[in-house]
Design a protein around this motif. Sequence first.
Motif, PDB file in Angstrom:
ATOM      1  N   ARG A  12       3.096   3.550  -1.692  1.00 57.75           N
ATOM      2  CA  ARG A  12       3.243   3.698  -3.102  1.00 57.75           C
ATOM      3  C   ARG A  12       4.562   4.155  -3.715  1.00 57.75           C
ATOM      4  O   ARG A  12       4.961   4.416  -4.599  1.00 57.75           O
TER       5      ARG A  12
ATOM      6  N   GLN B 274       0.960  -1.246  -0.019  1.00 57.66           N
ATOM      7  CA  GLN B 274      -0.060  -0.046   0.154  1.00 57.66           C
ATOM      8  C   GLN B 274       0.884   1.296  -0.122  1.00 57.66           C
ATOM      9  O   GLN B 274       0.294   2.496  -0.196  1.00 57.66           O
TER      10      GLN B 274
ATOM     11  N   ARG C 128     -10.448   0.545  -8.957  1.00 59.69           N
ATOM     12  CA  ARG C 128     -10.246   1.273  -7.723  1.00 59.69           C
ATOM     13  C   ARG C 128     -11.267   2.413  -7.689  1.00 59.69           C
ATOM     14  O   ARG C 128     -12.095   2.851  -6.730  1.00 59.69           O
ATOM     15  N   ALA C 129     -11.386   2.982  -8.677  1.00 62.43           N
ATOM     16  CA  ALA C 129     -12.263   4.289  -8.982  1.00 62.43           C
ATOM     17  C   ALA C 129     -13.537   4.038  -8.939  1.00 62.43           C
ATOM     18  O   ALA C 129     -14.410   4.768  -8.543  1.00 62.43           O
TER      19      ALA C 129
ATOM     20  N   ILE D  63      -9.848  -6.317 -11.555  1.00 63.38           N
ATOM     21  CA  ILE D  63      -8.624  -5.804 -11.263  1.00 63.38           C
ATOM     22  C   ILE D  63      -7.781  -6.249 -12.020  1.00 63.38           C
ATOM     23  O   ILE D  63      -6.683  -5.729 -11.929  1.00 63.38           O
TER      24      ILE D  63
ATOM     25  N   LYS E 269       7.078  -0.171  -5.509  1.00 68.40           N
ATOM     26  CA  LYS E 269       6.264  -1.031  -6.254  1.00 68.40           C
ATOM     27  C   LYS E 269       6.218  -2.695  -5.599  1.00 68.40           C
ATOM     28  O   LYS E 269       6.865  -3.031  -4.977  1.00 68.40           O
TER      29      LYS E 269
ATOM     30  N   ASP F 115      -7.789  -3.841 -15.367  1.00 64.64           N
ATOM     31  CA  ASP F 115      -7.408  -2.449 -15.141  1.00 64.64           C
ATOM     32  C   ASP F 115      -7.691  -1.810 -13.648  1.00 64.64           C
ATOM     33  O   ASP F 115      -8.882  -1.842 -13.019  1.00 64.64           O
ATOM     34  N   ARG F 116      -6.643  -2.185 -12.856  1.00 61.27           N
ATOM     35  CA  ARG F 116      -6.632  -1.931 -11.344  1.00 61.27           C
ATOM     36  C   ARG F 116      -6.975  -0.453 -10.898  1.00 61.27           C
ATOM     37  O   ARG F 116      -7.883  -0.392 -10.112  1.00 61.27           O
ATOM     38  N   GLU F 117      -6.646   0.567 -11.772  1.00 64.45           N
ATOM     39  CA  GLU F 117      -6.938   1.966 -11.368  1.00 64.45           C
ATOM     40  C   GLU F 117      -8.581   2.121 -11.418  1.00 64.45           C
ATOM     41  O   GLU F 117      -9.036   2.777 -10.822  1.00 64.45           O
ATOM     42  N   SER F 118      -8.892   1.713 -12.720  1.00 61.94           N
ATOM     43  CA  SER F 118     -10.494   1.996 -12.907  1.00 61.94           C
ATOM     44  C   SER F 118     -11.279   1.117 -11.871  1.00 61.94           C
ATOM     45  O   SER F 118     -12.309   1.757 -11.468  1.00 61.94           O
TER      46      SER F 118
ATOM     47  N   VAL G 116     -10.086  -3.551  -4.219  1.00 58.14           N
ATOM     48  CA  VAL G 116      -8.838  -3.964  -4.977  1.00 58.14           C
ATOM     49  C   VAL G 116      -7.951  -4.554  -3.771  1.00 58.14           C
ATOM     50  O   VAL G 116      -7.481  -5.806  -3.854  1.00 58.14           O
TER      51      VAL G 116
END
Length: 300
Positions: free
Chosen positions: A91, A89, A172-173, A164, A94, A167-170, A178
Amino acid sequence: MSPLEFLTDLVNPDLAFLPKALAVAVMSSLVCGVVGCYVVLRGMAFIGDAVAHAVFPGLAVAFVVSGNLVVGGTVAGIITAVLVALFSQNRRLKEDSVIGVFFAASFALGIVIIAQAPGYAGSLQQFLFGSIVGIPTSDLYVVGVTGLVVLAALFALHKELVTISLDRESARALGVPVFWLDLVLYVLITLAVVMSVQTIGNILVLALLVTPAATARLLTDRLGVMMALAPAVGGFSALAGVYVSWSWDLPTGGTIVLVLTAAFLGAFFLSPRQGLLARVAARRAERSLSPTLPATGDPR
């Protein structure tokens, strides 16, 4: 050895370890084939190798105290997976960096633990490369139940895990959890790895997790078909690998991996749509159908 002779050995009471080894190898291959589809889809093959290292201290502890290897490896893998998920978690680091730190440390801890047991050299070889003679009947049931649990969890969370993975970021949004799904996937990969360690070994287990799914990926563009083909490739390779290793007195884990690799190479070259030969033939056909350019110069 002919297939008939192999079947005779399978029902021979003096060779009771052989059908148990075959059953564990096939069940492990089926489960790893399905789990591996998510691993290949996410491009996270490194996690399979890392989890194989993570379960090692649990296997070592279970061996030293004469406990159940499957339970010991599962506990160690889950603890390490939780640590990786938590530290990932941050950031500034990586995910693969965190995985490398914790899983290498886990493997080192396992070596230190098993070195305390008498005759650890032979035991270490069994853990690293697998063995078909040391599978107790209780592990057969544990592997069967564990495999059903893993498949049931993957079926229940299939849509979320695919989301996930793509597209992990989408995800999460959109409010998809996630972190918790990553944790669940790590745990399921851990269970699949632990199931496979006894027959194929700690070092080679990555092949069982990745190669069937990669082979299926070369044969289809549809995820559903891929998830059906991958366990079929894995299960058949495990059966063929055990047969060849028993017939020619070869290491079981290594033989299974070589059969898997042969299947992958066959798909790579011979796949009707994605195979190398098919692509070469398509290019030649395209060139032959392209219009001939007119000669340069004055037409008069």
